[in-house]
Design a protein around this motif. Structure first.
Motif, mmCIF file in Angstrom:
data_model
loop_
_atom_site.group_PDB
_atom_site.id
_atom_site.type_symbol
_atom_site.label_atom_id
_atom_site.label_comp_id
_atom_site.label_asym_id
_atom_site.label_seq_id
_atom_site.Cartn_x
_atom_site.Cartn_y
_atom_site.Cartn_z
ATOM 1 N N UNK A 184 0.848 -1.191 0.000
ATOM 2 C CA UNK A 184 0.000 0.000 0.000
ATOM 3 C C UNK A 184 0.887 1.246 0.000
ATOM 4 N N UNK A 185 0.602 2.166 -0.918
ATOM 5 C CA UNK A 185 1.414 3.379 -0.967
ATOM 6 C C UNK A 185 0.551 4.591 -1.303
ATOM 7 N N UNK A 186 1.112 5.764 -1.043
ATOM 8 C CA UNK A 186 0.486 7.040 -1.375
ATOM 9 C C UNK A 186 1.607 7.995 -1.752
ATOM 10 N N UNK A 187 1.223 9.134 -2.322
ATOM 11 C CA UNK A 187 2.212 10.132 -2.731
ATOM 12 C C UNK A 187 2.027 11.382 -1.878
ATOM 13 N N UNK A 188 3.048 11.704 -1.066
ATOM 14 C CA UNK A 188 2.960 12.850 -0.161
ATOM 15 C C UNK A 188 3.642 14.071 -0.763
ATOM 16 N N UNK A 189 2.954 15.188 -0.644
ATOM 17 C CA UNK A 189 3.500 16.445 -1.146
ATOM 18 C C UNK A 189 4.608 16.927 -0.218
ATOM 19 N N UNK A 190 5.730 17.310 -0.808
ATOM 20 C CA UNK A 190 6.865 17.838 -0.067
ATOM 21 C C UNK A 190 6.898 19.357 -0.223
ATOM 22 N N UNK A 191 7.612 20.014 0.641
ATOM 23 C CA UNK A 191 7.723 21.475 0.579
ATOM 24 C C UNK A 191 8.559 21.923 -0.608
ATOM 25 N N UNK A 192 9.426 21.048 -1.091
ATOM 26 C CA UNK A 192 10.323 21.414 -2.173
ATOM 27 C C UNK A 192 11.605 22.067 -1.679
ATOM 28 N N UNK A 193 11.759 22.142 -0.368
ATOM 29 C CA UNK A 193 12.981 22.705 0.211
ATOM 30 C C UNK A 193 13.958 21.588 0.535
ATOM 31 N N UNK A 194 15.238 21.933 0.481
ATOM 32 C CA UNK A 194 16.265 20.957 0.820
ATOM 33 C C UNK A 194 17.608 21.645 0.932
ATOM 34 N N UNK A 195 18.637 20.811 0.951
ATOM 35 C CA UNK A 195 19.995 21.360 0.990
ATOM 36 C C UNK A 195 20.879 20.534 0.070
#
Length: 150
Positions: A57-68
């Motif tokens: 079972x899986x889903x797609x989670x929205x990320x903030x798009x921030x990183x390093x």
């Protein structure tokens, strides 16, 4: 990766990863997550089974798009002729802010549609904060990265 008619690299889109590219085309950075209520682990690259609990079972989670920037390289010389005119350019590995074990590869640019060599190589720093932007290249919307404005 495959090469397009223009000679650029393009992802091979399989059934497991197709949602990633569909969300990217909408300007969203999403990462596959286990939908098992006892697990919920994020995973990349996408795959059918959770490596932590073996749930399908899986889903797609929205990320903030921030990183390093976790790592980077400046190819010398470029390995593919289509990239030679944009040298020197960079390839970076980005660690996502809300999922430090998830790392994505892309390019650091000054804006979504800027050329790959738009950032001075001297500005590349491990740990620099970045934000995702999206651009279409040969029919595929790719995530790229810009330095986060602080």
């Amino acid at each position: 990766m495959t090469t397009t008619e223009s000679g650029y690299l393009s992802p091979v889109i399989d059934d497991d990863g197709a949602p990633f590219w569909e969300y990217a085309a909408r300007g969203e950075l999403r990462v596959q997550a286990c939908a098992n209520s006892g697990c919920g682990e994020l995973r990349f690259p996408p795959r059918p089974c959770c490596p932590h609990c073996q749930s399908f079972d899986s889903e797609w989670r929205k990320m903030s798009g921030r990183g390093r920037i976790w790592s980077y390289v400046r190819p010398h010389p470029p390995l593919l002729p289509a990239y030679a005119e944009q040298a020197p350019y960079n390839a970076i590995v980005v660690e996502l802010a809300e999922a430090p074990r998830i790392r994505l590869v892309g390019n650091l640019v000054t804006s979504a549609d800027a050329p790959l060599n738009s950032v001075d190589p001297e500005r590349l720093r491990i740990g620099a904060r970045v934000q995702v932007v999206f651009t279409e290249v040969d029919g595929v919307t790719l995530p790229r990265w810009v330095l986060e404005r602080t």
